[in-house]
Motif scaffolding. Structure first.
Motif, PDB file in Angstrom:
ATOM      1  N   HIS A 191       0.811  -1.179   0.000  1.00 44.66           N
ATOM      2  CA  HIS A 191       0.000   0.000   0.000  1.00 44.66           C
ATOM      3  C   HIS A 191       0.842   1.224   0.000  1.00 44.66           C
ATOM      4  CE1 HIS A 191      -4.123   0.230  -0.769  1.00 44.66           C
ATOM      5  NE2 HIS A 191      -4.354   1.131   0.129  1.00 44.66           N
ATOM      6  N   ASN A 192       0.373   2.184   0.038  1.00 39.29           N
ATOM      7  CA  ASN A 192       0.474   3.476  -0.526  1.00 39.29           C
ATOM      8  C   ASN A 192       0.485   4.545   0.541  1.00 39.29           C
ATOM      9  OD1 ASN A 192      -2.294   2.915   0.085  1.00 39.29           O
ATOM     10  ND2 ASN A 192      -2.383   2.028  -1.918  1.00 39.29           N
ATOM     11  N   ILE A 193       0.986   5.679   0.117  1.00 38.34           N
ATOM     12  CA  ILE A 193       0.905   6.892   0.926  1.00 38.34           C
ATOM     13  C   ILE A 193      -0.120   7.809   0.279  1.00 38.34           C
ATOM     14  CG2 ILE A 193       2.714   8.158  -0.293  1.00 38.34           C
ATOM     15  CD1 ILE A 193       3.639   9.210   2.396  1.00 38.34           C
ATOM     16  N   GLY A 231      -9.336 -15.150  -4.538  1.00 37.99           N
ATOM     17  CA  GLY A 231      -9.721 -15.037  -5.941  1.00 37.99           C
ATOM     18  C   GLY A 231     -10.709 -13.929  -6.228  1.00 37.99           C
ATOM     19  N   ILE A 232     -11.116 -13.161  -5.212  1.00 37.58           N
ATOM     20  CA  ILE A 232     -12.078 -12.073  -5.411  1.00 37.58           C
ATOM     21  C   ILE A 232     -11.353 -10.745  -5.517  1.00 37.58           C
ATOM     22  CG2 ILE A 232     -14.196 -11.020  -4.572  1.00 37.58           C
ATOM     23  CD1 ILE A 232     -14.377 -14.038  -5.087  1.00 37.58           C
ATOM     24  N   GLN A 233     -10.533 -10.455  -4.526  1.00 39.16           N
ATOM     25  CA  GLN A 233      -9.822  -9.185  -4.485  1.00 39.16           C
ATOM     26  C   GLN A 233      -8.590  -9.235  -5.383  1.00 39.16           C
ATOM     27  OE1 GLN A 233      -9.706  -8.233   0.070  1.00 39.16           O
ATOM     28  NE2 GLN A 233      -9.877 -10.444  -0.210  1.00 39.16           N
ATOM     29  N   ASP A 234      -8.147  -8.055  -5.791  1.00 39.24           N
ATOM     30  CA  ASP A 234      -6.866  -7.923  -6.474  1.00 39.24           C
ATOM     31  C   ASP A 234      -6.826  -8.683  -7.797  1.00 39.24           C
ATOM     32  OD1 ASP A 234      -4.392  -6.690  -6.478  1.00 39.24           O
ATOM     33  OD2 ASP A 234      -3.377  -8.465  -5.721  1.00 39.24           O
ATOM     34  N   GLY A 235      -7.932  -8.731  -8.512  1.00 38.99           N
ATOM     35  CA  GLY A 235      -7.974  -9.479  -9.754  1.00 38.99           C
ATOM     36  C   GLY A 235      -7.661  -8.677 -11.000  1.00 38.99           C
ATOM     37  N   PHE A 236      -7.388  -7.388 -10.860  1.00 37.92           N
ATOM     38  CA  PHE A 236      -7.123  -6.545 -12.024  1.00 37.92           C
ATOM     39  C   PHE A 236      -5.709  -6.774 -12.555  1.00 37.92           C
ATOM     40  CE2 PHE A 236     -10.089  -4.087  -9.271  1.00 37.92           C
ATOM     41  CZ  PHE A 236     -11.195  -4.186 -10.086  1.00 37.92           C
ATOM     42  N   PRO A 237      -5.434  -6.441 -13.794  1.00 35.22           N
ATOM     43  CA  PRO A 237      -4.087  -6.637 -14.361  1.00 35.22           C
ATOM     44  C   PRO A 237      -3.144  -5.509 -13.958  1.00 35.22           C
ATOM     45  CG  PRO A 237      -5.563  -5.791 -16.048  1.00 35.22           C
ATOM     46  CD  PRO A 237      -6.396  -5.967 -14.809  1.00 35.22           C
ATOM     47  N   PHE A 238      -2.200  -5.806 -13.076  1.00 40.18           N
ATOM     48  CA  PHE A 238      -1.311  -4.787 -12.545  1.00 40.18           C
ATOM     49  C   PHE A 238       0.115  -4.999 -13.038  1.00 40.18           C
ATOM     50  CE2 PHE A 238      -4.489  -4.800  -8.933  1.00 40.18           C
ATOM     51  CZ  PHE A 238      -5.059  -3.582  -9.287  1.00 40.18           C
ATOM     52  N   VAL A 239       0.848  -3.904 -13.110  1.00 40.05           N
ATOM     53  CA  VAL A 239       2.248  -3.966 -13.511  1.00 40.05           C
ATOM     54  C   VAL A 239       3.126  -4.392 -12.345  1.00 40.05           C
ATOM     55  CG1 VAL A 239       4.227  -2.589 -14.259  1.00 40.05           C
ATOM     56  CG2 VAL A 239       2.001  -2.269 -15.350  1.00 40.05           C
ATOM     57  N   ALA A 240       2.944  -3.767 -11.178  1.00 39.30           N
ATOM     58  CA  ALA A 240       3.806  -4.042 -10.035  1.00 39.30           C
ATOM     59  C   ALA A 240       3.030  -3.857  -8.748  1.00 39.30           C
ATOM     60  CB  ALA A 240       5.026  -3.129 -10.044  1.00 39.30           C
ATOM     61  N   ALA A 241       2.899  -4.946  -7.980  1.00 39.00           N
ATOM     62  CA  ALA A 241       2.351  -4.879  -6.621  1.00 39.00           C
ATOM     63  C   ALA A 241       1.078  -4.050  -6.541  1.00 39.00           C
ATOM     64  CB  ALA A 241       3.394  -4.335  -5.654  1.00 39.00           C
ATOM     65  N   GLY A 242       0.169  -4.254  -7.487  1.00 39.48           N
ATOM     66  CA  GLY A 242      -1.096  -3.547  -7.446  1.00 39.48           C
ATOM     67  C   GLY A 242      -1.093  -2.184  -8.088  1.00 39.48           C
ATOM     68  N   ARG A 243      -0.003  -1.829  -8.762  1.00 38.51           N
ATOM     69  CA  ARG A 243       0.081  -0.509  -9.372  1.00 38.51           C
ATOM     70  C   ARG A 243       0.206  -0.599 -10.888  1.00 38.51           C
ATOM     71  NH1 ARG A 243       0.394  -0.880  -3.933  1.00 38.51           N
ATOM     72  NH2 ARG A 243       0.831   1.098  -2.898  1.00 38.51           N
ATOM     73  N   ASN A 244      -0.140   0.496 -11.551  1.00 44.24           N
ATOM     74  CA  ASN A 244       0.067   0.648 -12.987  1.00 44.24           C
ATOM     75  C   ASN A 244       0.611   2.040 -13.269  1.00 44.24           C
ATOM     76  OD1 ASN A 244      -2.052  -1.587 -12.831  1.00 44.24           O
ATOM     77  ND2 ASN A 244      -1.595  -1.583 -15.009  1.00 44.24           N
ATOM     78  N   ASP A 245       1.203   2.212 -14.447  1.00 45.06           N
ATOM     79  CA  ASP A 245       1.684   3.515 -14.886  1.00 45.06           C
ATOM     80  C   ASP A 245       0.570   4.205 -15.668  1.00 45.06           C
ATOM     81  OD1 ASP A 245       4.094   2.695 -13.826  1.00 45.06           O
ATOM     82  OD2 ASP A 245       4.882   2.027 -15.759  1.00 45.06           O
ATOM     83  N   GLY A 246       0.239   5.445 -15.303  1.00 41.86           N
ATOM     84  CA  GLY A 246      -0.833   6.125 -16.009  1.00 41.86           C
ATOM     85  C   GLY A 246      -1.163   7.467 -15.400  1.00 41.86           C
TER      86      GLY A 246
END
Length: 361
Positions: A3-5, A142-157
């Motif tokens: 997680h994140n700040i 299998g429910i949470q965190d199913g999106f396609p991520f680049v790194a540890a739940g993050r994407n560039d955008g």
């Protein structure tokens, strides 16, 4: 995850060393008569001991696991422009990764533009992650965190988000990782959006919590959509949390998720074409202080179905926690039990008991 700040308040969920520039930089700045901006620093860690029993395997597997450590650094470039940077160490893989590098243009509560690497608009579970979730375990069903991520739940955008009193809106465009079926095409992008409504106390800011430990009364709902080249993901999530007259806190959280048409993407293995399921969670935080903290009991059930060319595969996951909450998400100890079973698959059923410690400064 993860997680994140965040630049927005997090219900006192983690402590900051605000306005404390590093000693060497401060000395240099004084010598050169340079004014450095205030810097916020956070250090988070999670570790546990687990004993796992797998059907068909004679011996249990006992492990001490340093799960994760994250270093968060944030500063202000101007009053309206901020920079947040996070490095995470994964104790399982041994990898160290830059997971957050966010340029934040925050003009008003209604007008915020973020660019760089960060968590796209997503379901509540991803927006609170492991550190600010209610249950100890994250994204194991299998429910949470199913999106396609680049790194540890993050994407560039890049994304827009805004708080409009009880309504919160976020939307963005992001790169697609190469884990998508057949590999991502150079032209592929992911469109992501979330609508969030707070009916009781307002949840402001970009990120969310899985529990506020009684600091807020919450009744909130969220709807999320992701799309990559016609492949879609849709999730619906809800949280109700209420501090009772006696001081105890009851919390109910749930989510439904459908990841469609993206074999090898949205967390679906190549053999599957679709995944859908739900989880339901309930907890009660006792009002009595015992020693330096309070006890919380928690139960969670999740059911997920993977569609294949043959029979569907069903996965059920049950979790129970006895949590000792010392200082909200900043200091807690969790005794947990997990039971996972499969129907229609050769995968072995397993159960696990463990003891976890989470700290944040």
């Amino acid at each position: 995850m993860k997680h994140n700040i965040t630049a927005a308040p997090r219900a006192k969920a983690w402590a900051r060393a605000a306005g404390l520039p590093l000693f060497g930089l401060a000395t240099l700045a004084q010598a050169a008569e340079i004014t450095l901006p205030p810097v916020s620093v956070g250090l988070w860690s999670r570790a546990d001991f687990t004993s796992t029993e797998v059907d068909g395997v004679a011996d249990d597997v006992n492990d001490f696991n340093f799960r994760n450590a994250e270093l968060h650094i944030g500063t202000s470039v101007t009053e309206l422009i901020k920079l947040n940077f996070t490095v995470a160490y994964d104790g399982v893989s041994g990898d160290t990764t830059v997971i957050d590098a966010i340029g934040q243009f925050e003009f008003s509560p209604q007008m915020n533009i973020w660019a760089g690497r960060f968590l796209p608009p997503s379901d509540r579970a991803n927006l609170h992650g492991a550190y600010f979730g209610n249950a100890w375990n994250f994204a194991i069903d299998g429910i949470q965190d199913g999106f396609p991520f680049v790194a540890a739940g993050r994407n560039d955008g890049v994304a827009y988000w805004g708080d409009f009193d009880r309504l919160k809106v976020s939307a963005g465009v992001f790169d697609v990782p190469s884990t998508k079926a057949g590999g991502a095409e150079p032209s592929d992008v992911m469109f992501a959006g979330r609508l969030h409504i707070s009916l009781w106390d307002i949840e402001s800011g970009y990120y969310l919590n899985g529990t506020y430990y009684g600091e807020k009364d919450i009744l909130s709902f969220g709807l999320v959509g992701h799309s990559v080249s016609g492949d879609t993901a849709v999730t619906f999530d809800a949280l109700m949390e209420k501090k009772l007259a006696g001081g105890g806190v009851v919390s109910l959280e749930g989510e439904y998720a459908s990841y469609e048409g993206a074999a090898g993407g949205y967390g679906i293995p190549d053999a599957f074409t679709e995944s859908s399921g739900f989880f339901a969670l309930g907890s009660y935080l006792f009002p009595q202080v015992v020693g330096i903290g309070k006890f919380q009991v928690l139960g969670k059930f999740a059911a997920n179905t993977y569609e294949t060319a043959g029979p569907d595969i069903d996965r059920d996951t049950t979790e129970f926690n006895l949590n000792y909450v010392i200082k909200g998400a900043a200091a807690r100890i969790s005794l947990f039990y997990i039971d996972t079973s499969f129907d229609g698959s050769a995968a072995a059923d397993f159960s696990q008991i463990g003891l976890g410690l989470q700290l944040q400064i």
